[in-house]
Scaffold this motif. Sequence first.
Motif, PDB file in Angstrom:
ATOM      1  N   GLU A   1       0.821  -1.210   0.000  1.00 31.02           N
ATOM      2  CA  GLU A   1       0.000   0.000   0.000  1.00 31.02           C
ATOM      3  C   GLU A   1       0.856   1.262   0.000  1.00 31.02           C
ATOM      4  O   GLU A   1       0.461   2.301  -0.530  1.00 31.02           O
ATOM      5  CB  GLU A   1      -0.936   0.016   1.209  1.00 31.02           C
TER       6      GLU A   1
ATOM      7  N   PHE B   1       1.762   2.011  -3.512  1.00 34.51           N
ATOM      8  CA  PHE B   1       0.601   2.604  -4.180  1.00 34.51           C
ATOM      9  C   PHE B   1       0.438   4.072  -3.794  1.00 34.51           C
ATOM     10  O   PHE B   1       0.235   4.939  -4.647  1.00 34.51           O
ATOM     11  CB  PHE B   1      -0.668   1.831  -3.825  1.00 34.51           C
ATOM     12  N   ASP B   2       0.542   4.353  -2.492  1.00 35.13           N
ATOM     13  CA  ASP B   2       0.441   5.740  -2.038  1.00 35.13           C
ATOM     14  C   ASP B   2       1.529   6.595  -2.688  1.00 35.13           C
ATOM     15  O   ASP B   2       1.306   7.759  -3.013  1.00 35.13           O
ATOM     16  CB  ASP B   2       0.575   5.813  -0.516  1.00 35.13           C
TER      17      ASP B   2
ATOM     18  N   ARG C   1       0.511   7.490  -6.181  1.00 39.01           N
ATOM     19  CA  ARG C   1      -0.538   8.511  -6.137  1.00 39.01           C
ATOM     20  C   ARG C   1       0.044   9.876  -5.774  1.00 39.01           C
ATOM     21  O   ARG C   1      -0.474  10.914  -6.187  1.00 39.01           O
ATOM     22  CB  ARG C   1      -1.627   8.134  -5.146  1.00 39.01           C
TER      23      ARG C   1
ATOM     24  N   THR D   1       2.522  -2.922 -11.944  1.00 45.96           N
ATOM     25  CA  THR D   1       1.747  -1.736 -11.590  1.00 45.96           C
ATOM     26  C   THR D   1       0.263  -2.061 -11.572  1.00 45.96           C
ATOM     27  O   THR D   1      -0.466  -1.661 -10.666  1.00 45.96           O
ATOM     28  CB  THR D   1       2.013  -0.602 -12.604  1.00 45.96           C
TER      29      THR D   1
ATOM     30  N   LEU E   1      -0.675  -3.975  -8.461  1.00 45.81           N
ATOM     31  CA  LEU E   1      -0.702  -3.086  -7.308  1.00 45.81           C
ATOM     32  C   LEU E   1      -2.005  -2.293  -7.279  1.00 45.81           C
ATOM     33  O   LEU E   1      -2.668  -2.188  -6.241  1.00 45.81           O
ATOM     34  CB  LEU E   1       0.489  -2.139  -7.378  1.00 45.81           C
ATOM     35  N   LEU E   2      -2.395  -1.747  -8.427  1.00 45.60           N
ATOM     36  CA  LEU E   2      -3.609  -0.938  -8.488  1.00 45.60           C
ATOM     37  C   LEU E   2      -4.858  -1.782  -8.292  1.00 45.60           C
ATOM     38  O   LEU E   2      -5.813  -1.362  -7.633  1.00 45.60           O
ATOM     39  CB  LEU E   2      -3.662  -0.206  -9.830  1.00 45.60           C
TER      40      LEU E   2
ATOM     41  N   TYR F   1      -5.229  -2.149  -4.482  1.00 48.21           N
ATOM     42  CA  TYR F   1      -5.427  -1.046  -3.557  1.00 48.21           C
ATOM     43  C   TYR F   1      -6.339   0.081  -4.024  1.00 48.21           C
ATOM     44  O   TYR F   1      -6.752   0.894  -3.203  1.00 48.21           O
ATOM     45  CB  TYR F   1      -4.070  -0.446  -3.167  1.00 48.21           C
ATOM     46  N   VAL F   2      -6.598   0.192  -5.313  1.00 46.30           N
ATOM     47  CA  VAL F   2      -7.339   1.359  -5.779  1.00 46.30           C
ATOM     48  C   VAL F   2      -8.827   1.207  -5.480  1.00 46.30           C
ATOM     49  O   VAL F   2      -9.378   0.112  -5.478  1.00 46.30           O
ATOM     50  CB  VAL F   2      -7.128   1.589  -7.293  1.00 46.30           C
TER      51      VAL F   2
ATOM     52  N   ALA G   1      -5.108   4.402  -0.116  1.00 43.84           N
ATOM     53  CA  ALA G   1      -4.726   3.012  -0.249  1.00 43.84           C
ATOM     54  C   ALA G   1      -4.969   2.228   1.013  1.00 43.84           C
ATOM     55  O   ALA G   1      -4.767   1.031   1.045  1.00 43.84           O
ATOM     56  CB  ALA G   1      -3.249   2.918  -0.604  1.00 43.84           C
TER      57      ALA G   1
ATOM     58  N   GLN H   1      -8.423  -1.773   1.647  1.00 41.13           N
ATOM     59  CA  GLN H   1      -8.148  -2.880   0.768  1.00 41.13           C
ATOM     60  C   GLN H   1      -9.446  -3.613   0.451  1.00 41.13           C
ATOM     61  O   GLN H   1     -10.427  -3.536   1.184  1.00 41.13           O
ATOM     62  CB  GLN H   1      -7.142  -3.836   1.413  1.00 41.13           C
TER      63      GLN H   1
ATOM     64  N   VAL I   1      -2.397   5.184 -13.077  1.00 40.17           N
ATOM     65  CA  VAL I   1      -3.113   5.553 -11.851  1.00 40.17           C
ATOM     66  C   VAL I   1      -4.356   6.371 -12.203  1.00 40.17           C
ATOM     67  O   VAL I   1      -5.448   6.137 -11.664  1.00 40.17           O
ATOM     68  CB  VAL I   1      -2.189   6.356 -10.910  1.00 40.17           C
TER      69      VAL I   1
END
Length: 234
Positions: free
Chosen positions: A88, A91-92, A95, A130, A133-134, A137-138, A146, A149, A218
């Motif tokens: 996370e 991910f943050d 962003r 990528t 990951l998105l 968490y997105v 993030a 979950q 993103v």
Amino acid sequence: MTRVLLVDDQPLLRVGFSLILEAEEGLEVVAEASDGLEAIAAVAEHAPDVVLMDVRMPRLDGIEATRRIVAEHPETRVIILTTFDVDEYAFDGLRAGASAFLLKDVAPAELVQAVRVVASGDAVVAPRVTQRLLETYVRVAPGAGASAQAPEPAEAPPEDPLLQDLTAREREVLTVLAEGLSNAEIAHKFFLSEATVKTHVRRILTKLHLRDRVQAVVYAYETGLVVPTQGLDY
């Protein structure tokens, strides 16, 4: 010469990364920092091309430091250093404006390549990493962090007016870019040359006011252009 700033509260990691990078032609470690506040000051003083940024640090964490650096020094690229590929914090970081993330146990050759690629303005994170990951968490709703979950289904947000500036082809390219396709794969899918795909990507970034390909991915998820799917088999 590509100028690099190392930011991590572990001196041994900074020493190891510095030895690797300094041994390469065309790379120079111009400064080191042990927390986010030192990182911000070092960027202002040394104007590095690339910042290797840890996340968990005293005084100011790497996420907020990245956000401030990107806002104040848009020419500087940030690579988030993380422990896990689906994290996370990574991910943050994306962003917040980071151009990529790397695992802390990255192989020396991959570290060097990542710095070179990010300095050139391209993406370094493998598109499907990528995407994974998105997907994890997105949230579809814009602005969601993030920390949540496995999000519950949400209403699709209103379409961003900036998307109306894209041509039909550019919108198609953005969609498949967000789904993890490389330039070569996009070219094959739409029967285009890679040079044409690169032109489309460049125009997409310009029209949407985005820094790089990772930010485009993103953006596509957070605006609902691409909806996270559940239960993907990785």
